[in-house]
Design a protein around this motif. Structure first.
Motif, PDB file in Angstrom:
ATOM      1  N   LYS A  92     -69.423  36.810 -89.549  1.00  0.00           N
ATOM      2  CA  LYS A  92     -69.722  37.701 -88.478  1.00  0.00           C
ATOM      3  C   LYS A  92     -69.294  37.573 -86.964  1.00  0.00           C
ATOM      4  O   LYS A  92     -69.721  36.952 -86.335  1.00  0.00           O
ATOM      5  CB  LYS A  92     -71.450  37.790 -88.277  1.00  0.00           C
ATOM      6  N   GLU A  93     -67.980  38.198 -86.887  1.00  0.00           N
ATOM      7  CA  GLU A  93     -67.304  38.110 -85.843  1.00  0.00           C
ATOM      8  C   GLU A  93     -66.771  39.506 -85.312  1.00  0.00           C
ATOM      9  O   GLU A  93     -66.798  40.319 -86.308  1.00  0.00           O
ATOM     10  CB  GLU A  93     -66.183  37.026 -85.852  1.00  0.00           C
ATOM     11  N   LYS A  94     -66.038  39.482 -84.195  1.00  0.00           N
ATOM     12  CA  LYS A  94     -65.530  40.976 -83.710  1.00  0.00           C
ATOM     13  C   LYS A  94     -64.163  40.809 -84.082  1.00  0.00           C
ATOM     14  O   LYS A  94     -63.536  39.752 -84.236  1.00  0.00           O
ATOM     15  CB  LYS A  94     -65.567  41.067 -82.241  1.00  0.00           C
ATOM     16  N   ASN A 107     -59.263  49.143 -80.783  1.00  0.00           N
ATOM     17  CA  ASN A 107     -60.083  49.462 -81.899  1.00  0.00           C
ATOM     18  C   ASN A 107     -60.850  48.225 -82.108  1.00  0.00           C
ATOM     19  O   ASN A 107     -61.250  47.694 -83.331  1.00  0.00           O
ATOM     20  CB  ASN A 107     -59.287  49.663 -83.124  1.00  0.00           C
ATOM     21  N   GLU A 109     -64.082  46.207 -83.076  1.00  0.00           N
ATOM     22  CA  GLU A 109     -65.195  46.415 -83.616  1.00  0.00           C
ATOM     23  C   GLU A 109     -66.670  45.856 -83.130  1.00  0.00           C
ATOM     24  O   GLU A 109     -66.438  44.808 -82.411  1.00  0.00           O
ATOM     25  CB  GLU A 109     -65.372  45.906 -85.165  1.00  0.00           C
ATOM     26  N   GLU A 110     -67.674  46.204 -83.202  1.00  0.00           N
ATOM     27  CA  GLU A 110     -68.926  45.445 -82.951  1.00  0.00           C
ATOM     28  C   GLU A 110     -69.100  44.479 -83.992  1.00  0.00           C
ATOM     29  O   GLU A 110     -68.718  44.619 -85.282  1.00  0.00           O
ATOM     30  CB  GLU A 110     -70.109  46.498 -83.137  1.00  0.00           C
ATOM     31  N   GLU A 111     -69.580  43.430 -83.390  1.00  0.00           N
ATOM     32  CA  GLU A 111     -69.859  42.300 -84.267  1.00  0.00           C
ATOM     33  C   GLU A 111     -70.814  42.324 -85.516  1.00  0.00           C
ATOM     34  O   GLU A 111     -71.565  43.028 -85.327  1.00  0.00           O
ATOM     35  CB  GLU A 111     -70.491  40.960 -83.454  1.00  0.00           C
ATOM     36  N   SER A 113     -69.980  44.695 -87.690  1.00  0.00           N
ATOM     37  CA  SER A 113     -70.165  45.947 -88.150  1.00  0.00           C
ATOM     38  C   SER A 113     -69.464  46.114 -89.517  1.00  0.00           C
ATOM     39  O   SER A 113     -70.059  47.161 -90.367  1.00  0.00           O
ATOM     40  CB  SER A 113     -69.453  46.962 -87.217  1.00  0.00           C
ATOM     41  N   THR A 230     -61.464  38.825 -79.705  1.00  0.00           N
ATOM     42  CA  THR A 230     -61.862  38.705 -81.282  1.00  0.00           C
ATOM     43  C   THR A 230     -61.390  37.385 -81.766  1.00  0.00           C
ATOM     44  O   THR A 230     -60.510  36.812 -81.227  1.00  0.00           O
ATOM     45  CB  THR A 230     -61.190  40.032 -81.604  1.00  0.00           C
TER      46      THR A 230
END
Length: 371
Positions: A92-94, A107, A109-111, A113, A230
């Motif tokens: 679970k990371e960006k 681009n 992403e949300e963590e 997602s 990220t």
């Protein structure tokens, strides 16, 4: 159990071979896995290195993670089981992309997602566990040099590279590409152990699989690269780098240092191979590659300090660029009880390899049900 598939050899302990072996064993088939390497995993293997000051470092230098399509319930069920056993965890990371033209991240992403899974404590943990399940014998460090179908005995005969007889089997699962296609071998001109012309009409298909090379760069830093927003990102408009990820940010990893892995573009890797040949790269070549990949990383303009560990590795033709099996998801020669599986049969990623391993196992299980 008598007759067909009472004893099956699985060549290769990557995820497709390991999944296939696990399913076969659960269905009462005696399985022997032959693996030329020292351990399981294939491109999901974990590399152990030591820095100059003696620190032990681990890198997932092949596949960094994997995803599962929402519609792929069969694979998701397997992954859920592995997660319950502590073999995988969600990363679970960006994640995002970096554009070399604008020198900006895009681009992002949300963590969390998109669900990305990793093996714990290494990507090879899944294969290692599957290879040691009940009903499976695994022989590491043993490369198969020849496979022959014996009509008189209705079995396969397997020999090692040095010509030693390593057993007779009612069926064979070939998940190591070197077994059946010289395109994938690291030794130019060396014939593959199995001659598909003699057992099937799939030779043309196998020889036409396009495959892409890649260099991986393993880096270890004393301090976190805090300028990077990220933990994994692809590169746009770079002829040298394709993507990068922070290996030490994964669940179950040591955070004593910050470790990154970069992958080159196929274009860059092909250029190096055209200059140096396809034989095992020398230390000088790998040092040159490591410097060039790191220089491209630094040219992002991000604040990237000098690493205390830096080493390159070449993946030869390990990344297939097409699938050859279509909806079947594996190649099956029923009259010889031969299954060929791998990501090149479905899609060139971990999910595709798992799908192909499941399909290969199903061919044998279905055959058993008719006996």
């Amino acid at each position: 159990m008598t007759g067909v598939a009472s004893k099956v050899a699985v060549i290769g302990s990557g995820i497709s071979g390991a999944v296939c072996a696990s399913i076969l064993a659960k269905n009462g088939v005696s399985v022997t896995i032959f693996e030329s390497g020292r351990g399981p995993g294939g491109r999901m293997s974990q590399r152990r290195e030591r820095s100059k000051d003696g620190r032990e470092l681990f890198f997932d230098h092949g596949a960094p993670c994997f995803t599962v399509s929402a519609s792929n319930l069969e694979v998701q069920s397997l992954v859920n089981d592995w997660e319950s056993r502590g073999l995988v965890a969600e990363w679970k990371e960006k994640f995002g992309s970096f554009d070399f033209s604008s020198k900006k991240f895009v681009n992002i992403e949300e963590e969390g997602s998109n669900k990305r899974y990793v093996g714990v404590p290494g990507m090879n943990s899944i294969c290692r566990a599957l290879c040691h399940e009940p009903g499976i014998e695994t022989r590491f460090g043993l490369a198969i040099g020849r496979l022959d179908w014996l009509d008189d005995y209705d079995t396969w005969s397997l020999k090692s590279l040095d010509g030693q007889d390593v057993g007779h089997f009612k069926g064979v699962v070939a998940s190591d590409k070197n077994t059946f296609s010289s395109r994938f071998t690291n030794v130019a001109g060396k014939p593959p152990p199995i001659d598909l012309i003699s057992v099937s009409d799939t030779t043309l298909q196998m020889n036409e699989i396009p495959a892409l090379p890649c260099f991986a760069l393993m880096l270890a830093f004393e301090q976190p690269l805090s300028s990077i927003p990220t933990k994994g990102f692809s590169f746009k408009n770079s002829k040298v780098l394709s993507w990068a990820y922070c290996d030490s940010s994964k669940p179950g990893r040591s955070n004593a240092s910050e470790r990154w892995v970069l992958h080159s573009t196929a274009e860059y890797a092909e250029l190096i191979i055209s200059q140096t040949g396809f034989q095992k790269p020398s230390s000088a070549v790998l040092t040159k590659v490591a410097e060039e990949l790191f220089q491209e990383f630094q040219s992002t303009g991000l604040d990237i300090s000098q690493p205390f560990f830096k080493k390159a590795h070449r993946w030869g033709s390990a990344f297939p660029a097409a699938n050859i099996a279509g909806e079947e998801k594996c190649l099956w020669v029923g009259k010889r009880r031969l299954a060929i599986c791998g990501d090149f049969c479905v899609t060139p990623n971990v999910e595709g390899a798992i799908c192909s391993g499941i399909a290969a196992a199903a061919k044998f299980v279905n055959l058993l049900s008719t006996l």
